[in-house]
Design a protein around this motif. Structure first.
Motif, PDB file in Angstrom:
ATOM      1  N   LEU A   1       0.799  -1.460   0.081  1.00  0.00           N
ATOM      2  CA  LEU A   1       0.233  -0.177  -0.025  1.00  0.00           C
ATOM      3  C   LEU A   1       1.360   1.360   0.130  1.00  0.00           C
ATOM      4  CD1 LEU A   1      -2.373  -1.370   2.649  1.00  0.00           C
ATOM      5  CD2 LEU A   1      -2.917  -1.121  -0.356  1.00  0.00           C
ATOM      6  N   ALA A   2       2.067   1.165   0.544  1.00  0.00           N
ATOM      7  CA  ALA A   2       3.011   2.205   0.706  1.00  0.00           C
ATOM      8  C   ALA A   2       3.645   2.444  -0.822  1.00  0.00           C
ATOM      9  CB  ALA A   2       4.268   2.124   1.579  1.00  0.00           C
ATOM     10  N   ALA A   3       3.376   1.764  -1.563  1.00  0.00           N
ATOM     11  CA  ALA A   3       3.938   1.822  -3.050  1.00  0.00           C
ATOM     12  C   ALA A   3       3.036   1.478  -4.167  1.00  0.00           C
ATOM     13  CB  ALA A   3       5.111   1.255  -3.090  1.00  0.00           C
ATOM     14  N   LEU A   4       1.818   2.164  -3.881  1.00  0.00           N
ATOM     15  CA  LEU A   4       0.403   1.553  -4.619  1.00  0.00           C
ATOM     16  C   LEU A   4       1.104   2.318  -6.911  1.00  0.00           C
ATOM     17  CD1 LEU A   4      -2.412   3.592  -3.165  1.00  0.00           C
ATOM     18  CD2 LEU A   4      -1.930   0.834  -3.571  1.00  0.00           C
ATOM     19  N   PRO A   5       0.720   1.294  -6.927  1.00  0.00           N
ATOM     20  CA  PRO A   5       1.033   1.625  -8.304  1.00  0.00           C
ATOM     21  C   PRO A   5      -0.088   2.748  -9.041  1.00  0.00           C
ATOM     22  CG  PRO A   5       0.269  -0.626  -8.309  1.00  0.00           C
ATOM     23  CD  PRO A   5      -0.211  -0.251  -7.174  1.00  0.00           C
ATOM     24  N   LYS A   6       0.559   3.338  -9.958  1.00  0.00           N
ATOM     25  CA  LYS A   6       0.365   4.830 -10.407  1.00  0.00           C
ATOM     26  C   LYS A   6      -1.070   4.408 -10.840  1.00  0.00           C
ATOM     27  CE  LYS A   6       2.716   4.505 -14.587  1.00  0.00           C
ATOM     28  NZ  LYS A   6       3.011   5.580 -16.184  1.00  0.00           N
ATOM     29  N   GLU A   7      -1.580   3.113 -11.317  1.00  0.00           N
ATOM     30  CA  GLU A   7      -3.384   3.030 -12.420  1.00  0.00           C
ATOM     31  C   GLU A   7      -3.463   2.894 -10.896  1.00  0.00           C
ATOM     32  OE1 GLU A   7      -0.380   0.487 -14.407  1.00  0.00           O
ATOM     33  OE2 GLU A   7      -0.539   1.123 -12.192  1.00  0.00           O
ATOM     34  N   LEU A   8      -3.138   2.591  -9.916  1.00  0.00           N
ATOM     35  CA  LEU A   8      -4.451   2.896  -8.193  1.00  0.00           C
ATOM     36  C   LEU A   8      -4.804   4.232  -7.988  1.00  0.00           C
ATOM     37  CD1 LEU A   8      -5.807   0.734  -7.221  1.00  0.00           C
ATOM     38  CD2 LEU A   8      -4.003   0.062  -8.441  1.00  0.00           C
ATOM     39  N   GLY A   9      -4.221   5.449  -8.345  1.00  0.00           N
ATOM     40  CA  GLY A   9      -4.298   7.166  -7.943  1.00  0.00           C
ATOM     41  C   GLY A   9      -5.610   7.111  -8.182  1.00  0.00           C
ATOM     42  N   ALA A  10      -6.039   7.460  -9.334  1.00  0.00           N
ATOM     43  CA  ALA A  10      -7.199   7.358 -10.002  1.00  0.00           C
ATOM     44  C   ALA A  10      -8.038   6.492 -10.281  1.00  0.00           C
ATOM     45  CB  ALA A  10      -6.401   7.850 -11.467  1.00  0.00           C
ATOM     46  N   ALA A  11      -7.988   5.523 -10.108  1.00  0.00           N
ATOM     47  CA  ALA A  11      -9.167   4.911 -10.043  1.00  0.00           C
ATOM     48  C   ALA A  11      -9.849   4.786  -8.537  1.00  0.00           C
ATOM     49  CB  ALA A  11      -8.538   3.540  -9.821  1.00  0.00           C
ATOM     50  N   LEU A  12      -8.726   5.449  -7.529  1.00  0.00           N
ATOM     51  CA  LEU A  12      -9.144   5.277  -6.130  1.00  0.00           C
ATOM     52  C   LEU A  12     -10.641   7.054  -5.827  1.00  0.00           C
ATOM     53  CD1 LEU A  12      -6.229   3.407  -3.679  1.00  0.00           C
ATOM     54  CD2 LEU A  12      -8.589   3.404  -4.107  1.00  0.00           C
ATOM     55  N   ALA A  13     -10.130   7.762  -6.750  1.00  0.00           N
ATOM     56  CA  ALA A  13     -10.220   9.358  -6.193  1.00  0.00           C
ATOM     57  C   ALA A  13     -11.359   8.957  -6.766  1.00  0.00           C
ATOM     58  CB  ALA A  13      -9.445   9.989  -7.675  1.00  0.00           C
ATOM     59  N   VAL A  14     -11.644   8.309  -8.797  1.00  0.00           N
ATOM     60  CA  VAL A  14     -13.112   8.128  -8.990  1.00  0.00           C
ATOM     61  C   VAL A  14     -14.283   7.183  -8.042  1.00  0.00           C
ATOM     62  CG1 VAL A  14     -14.355   6.480 -10.700  1.00  0.00           C
ATOM     63  CG2 VAL A  14     -11.663   7.663 -11.439  1.00  0.00           C
ATOM     64  N   ALA A  15     -13.392   6.023  -7.349  1.00  0.00           N
ATOM     65  CA  ALA A  15     -14.180   5.239  -5.822  1.00  0.00           C
ATOM     66  C   ALA A  15     -14.626   6.106  -4.951  1.00  0.00           C
ATOM     67  CB  ALA A  15     -13.543   4.076  -5.960  1.00  0.00           C
ATOM     68  N   GLU A  16     -14.263   7.360  -4.970  1.00  0.00           N
ATOM     69  CA  GLU A  16     -14.371   8.036  -3.570  1.00  0.00           C
ATOM     70  C   GLU A  16     -15.298   9.022  -3.704  1.00  0.00           C
ATOM     71  OE1 GLU A  16     -10.915   9.225  -2.084  1.00  0.00           O
ATOM     72  OE2 GLU A  16     -10.045   7.505  -1.150  1.00  0.00           O
ATOM     73  N   SER A  17     -15.280   8.897  -5.184  1.00  0.00           N
ATOM     74  CA  SER A  17     -16.571  10.179  -5.677  1.00  0.00           C
ATOM     75  C   SER A  17     -18.303   9.801  -5.348  1.00  0.00           C
ATOM     76  CB  SER A  17     -16.189  11.248  -6.814  1.00  0.00           C
ATOM     77  OG  SER A  17     -15.762  10.226  -8.232  1.00  0.00           O
ATOM     78  N   PRO A  18     -18.860  10.509  -5.109  1.00  0.00           N
ATOM     79  CA  PRO A  18     -20.438  10.919  -4.598  1.00  0.00           C
ATOM     80  C   PRO A  18     -21.072   9.887  -5.490  1.00  0.00           C
ATOM     81  CG  PRO A  18     -19.831  12.726  -4.903  1.00  0.00           C
ATOM     82  CD  PRO A  18     -18.514  12.320  -4.863  1.00  0.00           C
ATOM     83  N   ALA A  19     -21.974   8.668  -5.367  1.00  0.00           N
ATOM     84  CA  ALA A  19     -22.528   8.199  -6.338  1.00  0.00           C
ATOM     85  C   ALA A  19     -24.014   9.046  -7.056  1.00  0.00           C
ATOM     86  CB  ALA A  19     -23.565   7.012  -6.219  1.00  0.00           C
ATOM     87  N   GLU A  20     -24.243   9.007  -7.675  1.00  0.00           N
ATOM     88  CA  GLU A  20     -25.008   9.914  -8.698  1.00  0.00           C
ATOM     89  C   GLU A  20     -26.717   9.189  -7.975  1.00  0.00           C
ATOM     90  OE1 GLU A  20     -27.202  10.871 -13.123  1.00  0.00           O
ATOM     91  OE2 GLU A  20     -24.569  11.185 -13.145  1.00  0.00           O
ATOM     92  N   ALA A  21     -27.321  10.690  -7.719  1.00  0.00           N
ATOM     93  CA  ALA A  21     -28.828  10.028  -6.604  1.00  0.00           C
ATOM     94  C   ALA A  21     -29.871  10.140  -7.373  1.00  0.00           C
ATOM     95  CB  ALA A  21     -29.240  11.551  -5.842  1.00  0.00           C
ATOM     96  N   ARG A  22     -30.372   8.683  -7.415  1.00  0.00           N
ATOM     97  CA  ARG A  22     -31.939   8.873  -8.055  1.00  0.00           C
ATOM     98  C   ARG A  22     -33.123  10.312  -8.032  1.00  0.00           C
ATOM     99  NH1 ARG A  22     -34.088   4.618  -9.812  1.00  0.00           N
ATOM    100  NH2 ARG A  22     -32.979   2.693  -8.900  1.00  0.00           N
ATOM    101  N   LEU A  23     -33.411  10.762  -9.725  1.00  0.00           N
ATOM    102  CA  LEU A  23     -34.434  11.256  -9.119  1.00  0.00           C
ATOM    103  C   LEU A  23     -35.493  11.402  -9.052  1.00  0.00           C
ATOM    104  CD1 LEU A  23     -32.743  13.933 -12.352  1.00  0.00           C
ATOM    105  CD2 LEU A  23     -32.146  14.358 -10.472  1.00  0.00           C
ATOM    106  N   PRO A  24     -36.334  11.593  -7.933  1.00  0.00           N
ATOM    107  CA  PRO A  24     -37.964  11.643  -7.611  1.00  0.00           C
ATOM    108  C   PRO A  24     -38.722  11.880  -9.176  1.00  0.00           C
ATOM    109  CG  PRO A  24     -36.617  13.105  -6.065  1.00  0.00           C
ATOM    110  CD  PRO A  24     -35.857  13.005  -7.190  1.00  0.00           C
ATOM    111  N   GLY A  25     -39.796  11.599  -9.496  1.00  0.00           N
ATOM    112  CA  GLY A  25     -40.119  11.365 -10.445  1.00  0.00           C
ATOM    113  C   GLY A  25     -40.034  10.506 -11.728  1.00  0.00           C
TER     114      GLY A  25
END
Length: 582
Positions: A406-430
């Motif tokens: 974990l201390a030497a994460l491959p560079k591909e993981l940085g962007a992937a982790l950032a995307v994974a932590e973004s809030p999910a889109e909520a379902r719109l009422p109606g």
């Protein structure tokens, strides 16, 4: 034993393939030297392998096509056109979008004599489709271990591929075509790759474009949904002489059991298999609920519990091989017991009600305050564990990886982790029901447990069903005070109301917690072997040692803790097996 799927060896420069590569892959060397050798296999259903050879190449289809007559009509072909020829024509017409049009579960290979190879997977994965390229050489197989036997494929575990494959859902969906081997790629569900001498091109079908809003009434939607479900189940029974149903007595599985009877599976021909607590354990289970459904439908149930010595922390080698990477399922003991029982019954397929909540048995997102409180209370009541430790819940991975990794994460993981932590889109009422986010996870699951196993069929992940329900207004999931309304109304008068209106389910594996606790000391004894083999460079063996000691003494600390302890041990076992298989 070769597992079900597509195997192939190709020379993109049109030279002859190497006979030694065929032997390494488990194939017979080609009798006539040439640039292409392709084999489809399905030991359980040989008729699911279709091949069409023309002067310009090979088309190989493994799996089943749904609604072939409609596809043939759309292509302007005779309804008697063989499936492999239909697939070739669909590929020529629709290209990378073919999985959005050619319904069913299948793998497809198309080789053109000029040295171009197309690989494609259906929307829902049937068999894995892996490939490796080295210069002009290309190999295809449904198993990682087979490709890793080729002398020109490096079988060293790829850190980025391993980390992504063991991430939680938001991280794992970004795995793309990666596998746990840097030299091997995968064709994702609904995806394709065209491989040519000068490179490869990837495509993804437009599977989840939101359909137009359903214009009819609720009653018309209910009628259309029931008709489609009947058609889906009829297809299963037409292709398989004796399917078996996994029946819990919950809404999802009870609906499939009723549809199976409607499709002609009543009486002794239909076995319903129910997960039971071990005899004498006193643990609660769902056998009474399943029996109530079976008695009403005139079918029989078989109560199944895994053997007491089935190791929840250490899957057998053939199961590890079939997983094509570290396992993410915590129920392999129960699945193996289902498989053994179904095979003993002479079943040709296991029908599983998982994923119903993404369409037919989905809950309305617009519940009243009282309904929300009742649902929250139900979740508390059926919770197996106390809330657990926050650290486990925050871990973006399903396992505890080694601190040095974990201390030497491959560079591909940085962007992937950032995307994974973004809030999910909520379902719109109606709005419309749309496509549930978990569909990608459902579609990505292979339905074969290991080589030689019975297929585990998931009718609720059918693309037609997902599209139909995506068109419905969200309000259709609730009628008055009735949540999960469509499924409950379909079953009115067909199963007991105590089942139809049942609010709470129970654990699929009744002795899961006691098994985790009882077997923790033996799992802890395996850590020495992990360290000796260098597996502690991948997983946190210190954490696992302490966690297993705590589990043995007091049981799991929470559901996240339980899963991470078990899945970390299973990851260690896979990595050890992978090294030993050399």
């Amino acid at each position: 034993m070769l597992t079900s799927g597509i195997y192939g060896l190709f020379r993109l420069d049109r030279a002859s393939t190497d006979p030694a590569d065929a032997v390494a892959l488990g194939l017979e060397p080609h009798a006539v030297p040439g640039p292409a050798q392709a084999l489809g296999i399905d030991p359980q259903a040989p008729s699911a392998v279709r091949r069409s050879d023309t002067g310009s190449g090979i088309t190989l289809l493994v799996g089943e096509l749904d609604e072939m007559e409609a596809l043939a009509q759309r292509l302007g072909l005779a309804q008697s056109t063989p499936p492999a020829d239909l697939a070739r024509q669909a590929l020529a017409r629709f290209g990378a979008d073919t999985p959005a049009v050619m319904l069913g579960e299948w793998s497809l290979l198309h080789w053109e004599a000029q040295g171009r190879l197309t690989l494609m997977s259906s929307a829902a994965r049937r068999d894995p489709l892996f490939y490796a390229i080295s210069g002009p050489r290309c190999a295809v197989a449904p198993e990682l271990a087979g490709l890793a036997r080729l002398p020109w494929v490096d079988d060293v575990i790829d850190p980025a591929g391993l980390l992504l494959s063991l991430g939680r859902h938001a991280l794992r969906v970004q795995v793309g075509n990666r596998t746990v081997l840097a030299d091997v790629r995968s064709v994702p569900p609904g995806g394709s790759v065209i491989i040519e001498p000068h490179g490869e091109r990837h495509g993804t079908a437009a599977l989840f474009e939101l359909p137009p809003r359903f214009a009819g009434s609720f009653d018309e939607a209910l009628e259309e949904a029931e008709a489609l479900l009947r058609r889906i189940m009829q297809e299963r029974f037409t292709r398989n002489t004796k399917p078996a149903i996994l029946l819990s007595g919950g809404l999802d599985s009870s609906l499939l059991a009723w549809l199976a009877v409607e499709a002609g599976g009543a009486g002794a021909q239909l076995a319903c298999i129910t997960s039971a607590a071990p005899p004498g354990s006193g643990l609660p289970d769902e056998t009474a609920f399943a029996d109530a459904v079976a008695n009403r439908l005139g079918i029989r149930t078989i109560h199944v519990a895994p053997p007491l010595d089935a190791d929840t922390y250490r899957a057998p080698d053939h199961v590890l091989a079939g997983a094509n990477g570290p396992m993410l399922s915590n129920r392999h003991c129960l699945t193996a017991a289902f498989q053994a029982t179904a095979a003993a019954e002479g079943a040709s397929l296991l029908v599983n009600g998982t994923y119903g909540e993404m369409s037919v048995t989905g809950r309305s997102p617009f519940l009243s305050v009282q309904q929300r409180l009742r649902r929250a209370g139900g979740r508390v009541k059926r919770r197996l564990f106390p809330p657990g430790d926050a650290a486990s819940a925050r871990n973006p991975f399903h396992v505890r990886f080694a601190p040095s990794l974990l201390a030497a994460l491959p560079k591909e993981l940085g962007a992937a982790l950032a995307v994974a932590e973004s809030p999910a889109e909520a379902r719109l009422p109606g709005g419309q029901w749309g496509f549930e986010p978990g569909l990608a996870k459902a579609f990505g699951r292979s339905n074969l447990f290991h080589a030689g196993a019975l297929r585990m069929d998931y009718p609720y992940r059918d693309l037609r069903l997902a599209r139909l329900f995506a068109s419905f207004p969200s309000s259709f999931m609730q009628r008055g005070r009735l949540d999960r309304a469509m499924a409950r109304l379909m079953l009115a008068g067909r199963v007991p109301d105590s089942i139809r209106l049942r609010a709470l389910g129970m654990p699929a594996s009744p002795d899961h917690v006691t098994r985790l606790t009882r077997q923790a000391p033996a799992a802890r004894d395996r850590i020495g072997a992990f360290r000796a083999a260098g597996i502690d460079a991948w997983i946190d063996c210190d954490w696992l040692d302490n966690a297993l000691a705590r589990t043995a003494a007091t049981g799991p600390a929470g559901i996240d803790d339980a899963n991470q302890v078990q899945l970390t041990a299973l990851a260690g076992e896979f990595l050890l097996w992978w090294q030993d298989r050399r």
